[in-house]
Design an enzyme around this catalytic site. Structure first.
Site, PDB file in Angstrom:
ATOM      1  N   ARG A  11       0.817  -1.214   0.000  1.00  0.00           N
ATOM      2  CA  ARG A  11       0.000   0.000   0.000  1.00  0.00           C
ATOM      3  C   ARG A  11       0.852   1.267   0.000  1.00  0.00           C
ATOM      4  O   ARG A  11       0.392   2.334  -0.411  1.00  0.00           O
ATOM      5  CB  ARG A  11      -0.968  -0.001   1.186  1.00  0.00           C
ATOM      6  CG  ARG A  11      -1.938  -1.162   1.221  1.00  0.00           C
ATOM      7  CD  ARG A  11      -2.686  -1.344  -0.112  1.00  0.00           C
ATOM      8  NE  ARG A  11      -3.749  -2.315  -0.029  1.00  0.00           N
ATOM      9  CZ  ARG A  11      -3.638  -3.611  -0.344  1.00  0.00           C
ATOM     10  NH1 ARG A  11      -2.478  -4.090  -0.772  1.00  0.00           N
ATOM     11  NH2 ARG A  11      -4.676  -4.417  -0.233  1.00  0.00           N
ATOM     12  N   ARG A  70      -2.910   5.355  27.879  1.00  0.00           N
ATOM     13  CA  ARG A  70      -2.522   6.028  26.639  1.00  0.00           C
ATOM     14  C   ARG A  70      -1.251   5.461  26.000  1.00  0.00           C
ATOM     15  O   ARG A  70      -1.020   5.697  24.812  1.00  0.00           O
ATOM     16  CB  ARG A  70      -2.299   7.524  26.913  1.00  0.00           C
ATOM     17  CG  ARG A  70      -1.104   7.778  27.826  1.00  0.00           C
ATOM     18  CD  ARG A  70      -1.141   9.100  28.540  1.00  0.00           C
ATOM     19  NE  ARG A  70      -0.006   9.244  29.454  1.00  0.00           N
ATOM     20  CZ  ARG A  70       0.036   8.696  30.666  1.00  0.00           C
ATOM     21  NH1 ARG A  70      -0.975   7.962  31.104  1.00  0.00           N
ATOM     22  NH2 ARG A  70       1.082   8.853  31.439  1.00  0.00           N
ATOM     23  N   LYS A  83      10.233   0.079  30.009  1.00  0.00           N
ATOM     24  CA  LYS A  83       9.424   0.476  28.856  1.00  0.00           C
ATOM     25  C   LYS A  83      10.113   0.170  27.529  1.00  0.00           C
ATOM     26  O   LYS A  83       9.456  -0.229  26.553  1.00  0.00           O
ATOM     27  CB  LYS A  83       9.086   1.967  28.933  1.00  0.00           C
ATOM     28  CG  LYS A  83       8.050   2.324  29.976  1.00  0.00           C
ATOM     29  CD  LYS A  83       7.709   3.808  29.901  1.00  0.00           C
ATOM     30  CE  LYS A  83       6.678   4.180  30.960  1.00  0.00           C
ATOM     31  NZ  LYS A  83       6.346   5.618  30.917  1.00  0.00           N
ATOM     32  N   LEU A 107      19.532   9.191  28.214  1.00  0.00           N
ATOM     33  CA  LEU A 107      20.574   9.655  27.315  1.00  0.00           C
ATOM     34  C   LEU A 107      21.033  11.058  27.690  1.00  0.00           C
ATOM     35  O   LEU A 107      20.218  11.953  27.897  1.00  0.00           O
ATOM     36  CB  LEU A 107      20.073   9.660  25.872  1.00  0.00           C
ATOM     37  CG  LEU A 107      19.901   8.318  25.165  1.00  0.00           C
ATOM     38  CD1 LEU A 107      19.564   8.543  23.703  1.00  0.00           C
ATOM     39  CD2 LEU A 107      21.139   7.453  25.300  1.00  0.00           C
ATOM     40  N   ASP A 127       9.254  14.302  27.889  1.00  0.00           N
ATOM     41  CA  ASP A 127       8.230  15.103  28.563  1.00  0.00           C
ATOM     42  C   ASP A 127       8.803  16.211  29.422  1.00  0.00           C
ATOM     43  O   ASP A 127       8.160  16.675  30.354  1.00  0.00           O
ATOM     44  CB  ASP A 127       7.338  14.197  29.418  1.00  0.00           C
ATOM     45  CG  ASP A 127       8.117  13.485  30.519  1.00  0.00           C
ATOM     46  OD1 ASP A 127       9.354  13.652  30.604  1.00  0.00           O
ATOM     47  OD2 ASP A 127       7.482  12.741  31.305  1.00  0.00           O
ATOM     48  N   ASN A 128      10.050  16.662  29.120  1.00  0.00           N
ATOM     49  CA  ASN A 128      10.624  17.732  29.933  1.00  0.00           C
ATOM     50  C   ASN A 128      11.571  18.579  29.084  1.00  0.00           C
ATOM     51  O   ASN A 128      12.158  18.100  28.113  1.00  0.00           O
ATOM     52  CB  ASN A 128      11.346  17.171  31.157  1.00  0.00           C
ATOM     53  CG  ASN A 128      12.530  16.299  30.784  1.00  0.00           C
ATOM     54  OD1 ASN A 128      13.636  16.795  30.604  1.00  0.00           O
ATOM     55  ND2 ASN A 128      12.298  14.992  30.621  1.00  0.00           N
ATOM     56  N   CYS A 186       2.067  15.282  32.977  1.00  0.00           N
ATOM     57  CA  CYS A 186       0.739  14.681  32.909  1.00  0.00           C
ATOM     58  C   CYS A 186       0.388  13.961  34.214  1.00  0.00           C
ATOM     59  O   CYS A 186      -0.782  13.724  34.500  1.00  0.00           O
ATOM     60  CB  CYS A 186       0.650  13.713  31.730  1.00  0.00           C
ATOM     61  SG  CYS A 186       1.766  12.315  31.802  1.00  0.00           S
TER      62      CYS A 186
END
Length: 255
Positions: A11, A70, A83, A107, A127-128, A186
């Site tokens: 596709r 999420r 994770k 890292l 996230d920072n 969050c």
């Protein structure tokens, strides 16, 4: 490509701007994904399913029950696992041909610079601000394009910072490292589950475009999403000639 690959990616191959040549560029590409959480989950999902040949997935955190609302790379039975490793298992299930290097570490410094220099594109799904600035500096130094995303509550944003373009800003042009910005998490502010899917998927789309040489990337534009109204705002952003991160690089560039 072999027969199975021609079927798997058919596709994409049917799309004239991609075709076999573009798909082969994806298969030869290397994406560094920093963060395997809300943004990194959908981003890595689509990079793997699209056939990006090498994905380095970095996250120093472990799966928590609160993530599962999420962070779609992870499952209930993996709570407590790293994770990055959980993400590698999911991506292997999606596309076992993709080489996934899972790194459970934060890292920084020379390690960050070395891994950035090895990649063809970097996706900042952290996230920072500290991490974002460090990743941006590494990308500018290596001349590697950066796809940056962020999401909190019902608000998201995405842009591409490609210092190989002489007129393109870097992340520090938009958010100067010497200015104070409110750090929101969050964990305390909350985040709408599909929002990270929207932004993370768009990060994957921009990364795939960069790897295959398609279309026009978001360099020089910041897209803001208000998910409550489902309205997008596009803002033009300019390079700061006095930027402490990319200013010197561009001033030394040949005319």
């Amino acid at each position: 490509m072999n027969d199975q690959q021609l079927l798997r990616y058919s596709r994409h191959i049917l799309l004239d701007p991609i075709g076999i040549e573009g798909q082969e560029k994806l298969l030869a590409g290397h994406a560094l994904v920093i963060g395997a959480g809300g943004l990194g989950s959908p981003a890595a999902f689509y990079l793997a399913s699209a056939g990006v040949g090498r994905i380095t997935l970095v996250d120093n955190d472990t799966v928590d029950l609160t993530n599962l609302q999420r962070q779609i790379l992870h499952t209930t039975d993996r709570v407590g696992q790293p994770k990055a490793q959980s993400g590698r298992l999911t991506l292997a299930g999606i596309n076992p041909e993709v080489e996934v290097l899972a790194l459970t570490e934060r890292l920084e410094g020379e390690r960050l610079r070395a891994l950035t220099a090895e990649a063809d594109v970097v996706l900042d799904c952290s996230d920072n601000f500290a991490t974002r600035h460090a990743v941006n500096a590494a990308c500018v130094a290596a001349g590697v394009p950066l796809v940056s995303g962020a999401a909190i509550r019902f608000d998201g944003q995405i842009s591409v910072f490609d210092s190989s373009r002489p007129d393109a800003p870097c992340y520090a042009c938009l958010f100067p490292p010497d200015q104070e910005f409110e750090e929101v998490q969050c964990a305390t502010m909350g985040v709408f589950a599909p929002l990270v899917g929207i932004i993370g998927t768009m990060q994957a789309a921009e990364a795939l475009k960069l790897l295959a040489g398609l279309g026009e990337p978001l360099a020089g534009r910041l897209l803001l999403l208000d998910a409550m109204a489902m309205e997008w705002t596009s803002i033009r952003i300019s390079r700061n000639p006095a930027c402490p991160v990319c200013g010197e690089r561009h001033s030394c560039a040949p005319a």
